[in-house]
Design a protein around this motif. Structure first.
Motif, PDB file in Angstrom:
ATOM      1  N   HIS A 123       0.833  -1.202   0.000  1.00 28.47           N
ATOM      2  CA  HIS A 123       0.000   0.000   0.000  1.00 28.47           C
ATOM      3  C   HIS A 123       0.872   1.257   0.000  1.00 28.47           C
ATOM      4  N   THR A 124       1.600   1.387  -1.089  1.00 30.01           N
ATOM      5  CA  THR A 124       2.445   2.558  -1.303  1.00 30.01           C
ATOM      6  C   THR A 124       1.865   3.394  -2.435  1.00 30.01           C
ATOM      7  N   PRO A 125       2.041   4.714  -2.408  1.00 24.59           N
ATOM      8  CA  PRO A 125       1.534   5.554  -3.497  1.00 24.59           C
ATOM      9  C   PRO A 125       2.474   5.625  -4.691  1.00 24.59           C
ATOM     10  N   ASN A 126       3.570   4.884  -4.660  1.00 29.38           N
ATOM     11  CA  ASN A 126       4.581   4.975  -5.706  1.00 29.38           C
ATOM     12  C   ASN A 126       4.371   3.955  -6.818  1.00 29.38           C
ATOM     13  N   PHE A 127       4.948   4.260  -7.976  1.00 21.41           N
ATOM     14  CA  PHE A 127       4.971   3.328  -9.099  1.00 21.41           C
ATOM     15  C   PHE A 127       5.998   2.249  -8.771  1.00 21.41           C
ATOM     16  N   THR A 128       5.518   1.067  -8.451  1.00 19.63           N
ATOM     17  CA  THR A 128       6.396  -0.012  -7.994  1.00 19.63           C
ATOM     18  C   THR A 128       6.385  -1.159  -8.995  1.00 19.63           C
ATOM     19  N   GLY A 129       7.057  -2.238  -8.624  1.00 22.64           N
ATOM     20  CA  GLY A 129       7.139  -3.404  -9.496  1.00 22.64           C
ATOM     21  C   GLY A 129       5.799  -4.036  -9.808  1.00 22.64           C
ATOM     22  N   SER A 130       4.780  -3.779  -8.994  1.00 21.97           N
ATOM     23  CA  SER A 130       3.474  -4.381  -9.275  1.00 21.97           C
ATOM     24  C   SER A 130       2.913  -3.883 -10.599  1.00 21.97           C
ATOM     25  N   TYR A 131       3.192  -2.635 -10.953  1.00 20.47           N
ATOM     26  CA  TYR A 131       2.698  -2.098 -12.223  1.00 20.47           C
ATOM     27  C   TYR A 131       3.531  -2.614 -13.393  1.00 20.47           C
ATOM     28  N   GLU A 132       4.804  -2.838 -13.156  1.00 22.74           N
ATOM     29  CA  GLU A 132       5.628  -3.490 -14.173  1.00 22.74           C
ATOM     30  C   GLU A 132       5.152  -4.923 -14.394  1.00 22.74           C
ATOM     31  N   ASN A 133       4.681  -5.570 -13.338  1.00 20.76           N
ATOM     32  CA  ASN A 133       4.147  -6.931 -13.475  1.00 20.76           C
ATOM     33  C   ASN A 133       2.854  -6.949 -14.278  1.00 20.76           C
ATOM     34  N   THR A 134       2.077  -5.866 -14.200  1.00 23.09           N
ATOM     35  CA  THR A 134       0.883  -5.775 -15.042  1.00 23.09           C
ATOM     36  C   THR A 134       1.274  -5.897 -16.507  1.00 23.09           C
ATOM     37  N   LEU A 135       2.306  -5.174 -16.902  1.00 21.03           N
ATOM     38  CA  LEU A 135       2.770  -5.225 -18.286  1.00 21.03           C
ATOM     39  C   LEU A 135       3.345  -6.597 -18.628  1.00 21.03           C
ATOM     40  N   LYS A 136       4.095  -7.187 -17.705  1.00 24.91           N
ATOM     41  CA  LYS A 136       4.656  -8.518 -17.952  1.00 24.91           C
ATOM     42  C   LYS A 136       3.550  -9.548 -18.162  1.00 24.91           C
ATOM     43  N   ASP A 137       2.515  -9.480 -17.334  1.00 26.11           N
ATOM     44  CA  ASP A 137       1.401 -10.420 -17.482  1.00 26.11           C
ATOM     45  C   ASP A 137       0.666 -10.201 -18.801  1.00 26.11           C
ATOM     46  N   TYR A 138       0.511  -8.943 -19.184  1.00 27.40           N
ATOM     47  CA  TYR A 138      -0.155  -8.630 -20.453  1.00 27.40           C
ATOM     48  C   TYR A 138       0.590  -9.263 -21.634  1.00 27.40           C
ATOM     49  N   LYS A 139       1.909  -9.301 -21.548  1.00 24.64           N
ATOM     50  CA  LYS A 139       2.725  -9.784 -22.660  1.00 24.64           C
ATOM     51  C   LYS A 139       2.843 -11.307 -22.716  1.00 24.64           C
ATOM     52  N   ARG A 140       2.281 -12.010 -21.753  1.00 22.43           N
ATOM     53  CA  ARG A 140       2.369 -13.467 -21.778  1.00 22.43           C
ATOM     54  C   ARG A 140       1.565 -14.042 -22.938  1.00 22.43           C
ATOM     55  N   THR A 141       1.983 -15.232 -23.373  1.00 22.34           N
ATOM     56  CA  THR A 141       1.308 -15.923 -24.471  1.00 22.34           C
ATOM     57  C   THR A 141       0.741 -17.250 -23.967  1.00 22.34           C
ATOM     58  N   PRO A 142      -0.534 -17.520 -24.223  1.00 24.61           N
ATOM     59  CA  PRO A 142      -1.507 -16.642 -24.884  1.00 24.61           C
ATOM     60  C   PRO A 142      -1.944 -15.509 -23.961  1.00 24.61           C
ATOM     61  N   ALA A 143      -2.344 -14.401 -24.542  1.00 22.10           N
ATOM     62  CA  ALA A 143      -2.781 -13.255 -23.751  1.00 22.10           C
ATOM     63  C   ALA A 143      -4.043 -13.594 -22.969  1.00 22.10           C
ATOM     64  N   LYS A 144      -4.074 -13.176 -21.711  1.00 21.86           N
ATOM     65  CA  LYS A 144      -5.237 -13.411 -20.861  1.00 21.86           C
ATOM     66  C   LYS A 144      -5.581 -12.124 -20.111  1.00 21.86           C
ATOM     67  N   PRO A 145      -6.850 -11.943 -19.757  1.00 20.75           N
ATOM     68  CA  PRO A 145      -7.224 -10.761 -18.979  1.00 20.75           C
ATOM     69  C   PRO A 145      -6.544 -10.780 -17.612  1.00 20.75           C
ATOM     70  N   MET A 146      -6.081  -9.626 -17.170  1.00 28.41           N
ATOM     71  CA  MET A 146      -5.498  -9.517 -15.836  1.00 28.41           C
ATOM     72  C   MET A 146      -5.801  -8.137 -15.278  1.00 28.41           C
ATOM     73  N   MET A 147      -5.796  -8.047 -13.958  1.00 28.41           N
ATOM     74  CA  MET A 147      -5.926  -6.746 -13.316  1.00 28.41           C
ATOM     75  C   MET A 147      -5.328  -6.811 -11.922  1.00 28.41           C
ATOM     76  N   ASP A 148      -5.063  -5.658 -11.367  1.00 28.23           N
ATOM     77  CA  ASP A 148      -4.502  -5.513 -10.029  1.00 28.23           C
ATOM     78  C   ASP A 148      -5.635  -5.687  -9.018  1.00 28.23           C
ATOM     79  N   GLY A 149      -5.571  -6.747  -8.237  1.00 30.04           N
ATOM     80  CA  GLY A 149      -6.664  -7.053  -7.321  1.00 30.04           C
ATOM     81  C   GLY A 149      -6.663  -6.247  -6.039  1.00 30.04           C
ATOM     82  N   GLU A 150      -5.545  -5.574  -5.727  1.00 31.52           N
ATOM     83  CA  GLU A 150      -5.511  -4.802  -4.484  1.00 31.52           C
ATOM     84  C   GLU A 150      -4.491  -3.670  -4.571  1.00 31.52           C
ATOM     85  N   PRO A 151      -4.821  -2.604  -5.295  1.00 28.81           N
ATOM     86  CA  PRO A 151      -3.964  -1.419  -5.268  1.00 28.81           C
ATOM     87  C   PRO A 151      -4.171  -0.657  -3.958  1.00 28.81           C
TER      88      PRO A 151
END
Length: 228
Positions: A1-29
């Motif tokens: 629970h930090t207000p900073n841009f952390t690795g969790s947002y980089e992980n959003t992009l990493k998950d998006y780029k996985r094959t096959p693409a699947k829906p993902m979202m941050d469950g607890e910002p």
């Protein structure tokens, strides 16, 4: 629970780029009015801008949706109940906090442009010589998304400071630029520009908590104002 841009947002992009693409979202910002890093006595509590930033950081990094939480609501705190970690107000007042209402403006923005062809692309943003300025760091990280066919691009501007973008990510000869206000969902037209090189934009309001979204459209696409 930090207000900073952390690795969790980089992980959003990493998950998006996985094959096959699947829906993902941050469950607890970060929740609204939550003790920053769980330490209210040292860091205070989050405010609405602290929950707006994760909304756009995630959506523009490839998430298909977003979750919102409030520190009083999850524990259903009200006078007479034992508080957990300094809730600021009763849950029945917390449901009307600014950040809760402002989540809808993110959805309206996303749905006002072609949705299924949208991709994350921070290369829209031209890095400043001082990269901690743009694309920034901490609370002040810029992110971008665009239509893979070139009909539009969006840049989340987490702090009111000038920045530069590539115009060639738009397919048409003319680019229509807009400011979209994530605090009230209103858009204002900046103007039409030739699709050449790069362009520097200055947000209409400067300052630490003045976040904005720059929207660039192919002028021939005939889009309505962002959010409409």
């Amino acid at each position: 629970h930090t207000p900073n841009f952390t690795g969790s947002y980089e992980n959003t992009l990493k998950d998006y780029k996985r094959t096959p693409a699947k829906p993902m979202m941050d469950g607890e910002p970060l929740y609204e009015d939550h003790p920053i890093e769980f330490n209210a006595e040292r860091n205070g509590h989050s405010v609405s801008v602290d929950v707006r930033r994760p909304l756009y950081w995630d959506l523009f990094s490839g998430a298909f949706g977003h979750t919102y939480g409030h520190h009083s609501v999850w524990q259903m705190w009200q006078p007479g109940r034992d508080p957990i970690n300094f809730p600021l107000l009763p849950w029945y007042e917390a449901v009307d906090q600014p950040g809760a209402w402002q989540m809808q403006f993110g959805r309206r923005l996303m749905e006002s442009r072609p949705f299924l062809t949208r991709i994350p692309d921070d290369s829209v943003i031209v890095p400043h010589d001082v990269k901690t300025s743009v694309p920034g760091a901490g609370r002040y990280r810029f992110v971008a998304t665009r239509d893979k066919n070139g009909s539009y691009a969006m840049v989340y501007v987490p702090v009111g400071r000038p920045f530069t973008v590539r115009m060639d990510v738009i397919s048409g000869k003319k680019v229509t630029a807009w400011w979209y206000n994530p605090r009230n969902g209103k858009a204002q037209k900046i103007g039409n520009f030739s699709n050449e090189g790069t362009h520097t934009f200055v947000p209409p309001q400067l300052g630490e908590n003045s976040d904005w979204i720059l929207v660039l459209d192919d002028a021939d696409a005939g889009f309505k104002a962002p959010g409409k």
